[in-house]
Enzyme design. Structure first.
Site, mmCIF file in Angstrom:
data_model
loop_
_atom_site.group_PDB
_atom_site.id
_atom_site.type_symbol
_atom_site.label_atom_id
_atom_site.label_comp_id
_atom_site.label_asym_id
_atom_site.label_seq_id
_atom_site.Cartn_x
_atom_site.Cartn_y
_atom_site.Cartn_z
ATOM 1 C CB THR A 297 -0.863 0.019 1.289
ATOM 2 O OG1 THR A 297 -1.665 -1.138 1.308
ATOM 3 C CG2 THR A 297 -1.761 1.251 1.333
ATOM 4 C CB THR B 146 -0.119 1.045 4.998
ATOM 5 O OG1 THR B 146 0.271 -0.268 4.608
ATOM 6 C CG2 THR B 146 0.995 1.733 5.751
ATOM 7 N N GLY B 147 -2.261 -0.838 7.180
ATOM 8 C CA GLY B 147 -2.201 -1.721 8.347
ATOM 9 C C GLY B 147 -2.914 -3.015 8.053
ATOM 10 C CG ASP C 198 -6.767 -0.201 5.904
ATOM 11 O OD1 ASP C 198 -6.218 -1.188 5.371
ATOM 12 O OD2 ASP C 198 -6.130 0.799 6.247
ATOM 13 N N GLY D 295 -5.694 -4.496 7.525
ATOM 14 C CA GLY D 295 -6.936 -3.847 7.115
ATOM 15 C C GLY D 295 -8.133 -4.071 8.001
ATOM 16 N NE ARG E 120 -8.104 -8.228 3.649
ATOM 17 C CZ ARG E 120 -7.120 -7.342 3.710
ATOM 18 N NH1 ARG E 120 -6.569 -6.916 2.589
ATOM 19 N NH2 ARG E 120 -6.695 -6.857 4.858
#
Lengths: 132, 181
Positions: free
Chosen positions: A1, A51-52, A32, A54, A29
């Site tokens: 991301t 950016t984690g 976020d 999601g 899928r």
């Protein structure tokens, strides 16, 4: 991301995020990044791009939560961002985000290695680093 | 210090031991280029949306980042892209999810924000909208990169290993598959 938050000469903020998703993901899928309020958000006070992991950023409405802490609790951008990342970590998620407020203050809390981030001041001074 | 642009870039699947100094240097150079492109927009009196677009297009066009050209692969061996934009000035927003043929997803997210009454479009509909807006559509092969393909194969191998029924084979090294994009 990848993501970017910018503050223009008119004092307006914008936030953007773009992603290839997650390796080996199934069933269509969605994370976020494209969810406004989770991985991407901007208002008159602050812009955020995350950016984690999601699912945790969606469930915690991470980007909007930071903006709400600033809007309703008058928190500064660093405190609001760090509190939100800490809450996500408590839930079991990981990742990071960037935030830039209307006064040019930034926050870049990350708790996952391998993330790159960078910033440039109005005078053109550049900082680029990788979170180890 | 007053900052005007901030960016982040994830490498997606990270093979920890394999990030060589040369590769890290490539990342830092590309991030610097993205910052400079956005900064030039701001200095030229452009809007924050145009600056965000300039920075993200640089990173989408590079195979280094898990976005656009360098996107990772899904389980089915496809590259599936998402993007979003939000304008703090009027709280307008645009977003696309689950697309396979859009070269620069951030451009389409901006078109959704500025040229449609919607916030989020997905899949084929988002791709039809992009075509109508004259934004670049590419063959999905454009997104194929060898190292991402190898990451997918390793992730699948790891998945077998994690499966309790799998034979007791163990991959020779672990890919830390980051759960984030």
């Amino acid at each position: 991301t990848v993501g970017c938050v910018a503050l223009d000469q008119f004092g307006n903020l914008a936030a953007g995020t773009s992603t290839g998703g997650m390796t080996n993901k199934k069933y269509g899928r969605i994370g976020d990044a494209p969810i406004i309020g989770a991985g991407t958000y901007a208002d008159e006070n602050v812009g955020i791009s995350a950016t984690g992991w999601g699912e945790f950023f969606i469930r915690s409405t991470a980007a909007r939560t930071i903006a709400a802490k600033i809007q309703y609790l008058n928190k500064d951008v660093k405190t609001a961002a760090q509190e939100t990342i800490d809450e996500i970590e408590k839930m079991g998620g990981d990742g990071g985000l960037i935030a830039l407020d209307k006064n040019g203050n930034i926050a870049m809390p990350f708790n996952t290695s391998g993330m790159y981030r960078g910033a440039i001041t109005e005078d053109g001074e550049i900082e680029v680093e990788i979170y180890k | 210090k007053k900052y005007v642009v901030v960016i982040h870039g994830g490498a997606g699947t990270i093979i920890r031991e394999k990030m060589s100094p040369e590769l890290e240097e490539e990342y830092l150079e590309k991030l610097t280029e993205a910052l400079q492109k956005a900064y030039a927009e701001i200095k030229n009196g452009k809007t924050s949306v145009e600056a965000v677009e300039a920075a993200i297009v640089v990173m989408e066009d590079s195979p280094l980042f898990n976005a656009g050209k360098g996107a990772v692969f899904t389980h089915d061996g496809k590259n599936e892209l998402d993007a979003a934009i939000m304008n703090g000035k009027d709280k307008k927003a645009g977003s696309i999810a689950g697309v396979h043929t859009i070269k620069n997803p951030i451009k389409v997210a901006i078109a959704v924000m500025e040229k449609s009454e919607h916030v989020m479009l997905s899949g084929n509909g988002a791709e039809q909208f992009a075509k109508l807006q004259g934004l670049e559509i590419v063959n999905p092969k454009y997104f194929w990169t060898e190292n991402r393909w190898k990451s997918l194969q390793k992730a699948k191998e790891l998945e077998k290993f994690k499966n309790p029924k799998a034979e007791n084979s163990k991959p020779d090294y672990f890919i830390i598959d980051q759960k984030f994009g």
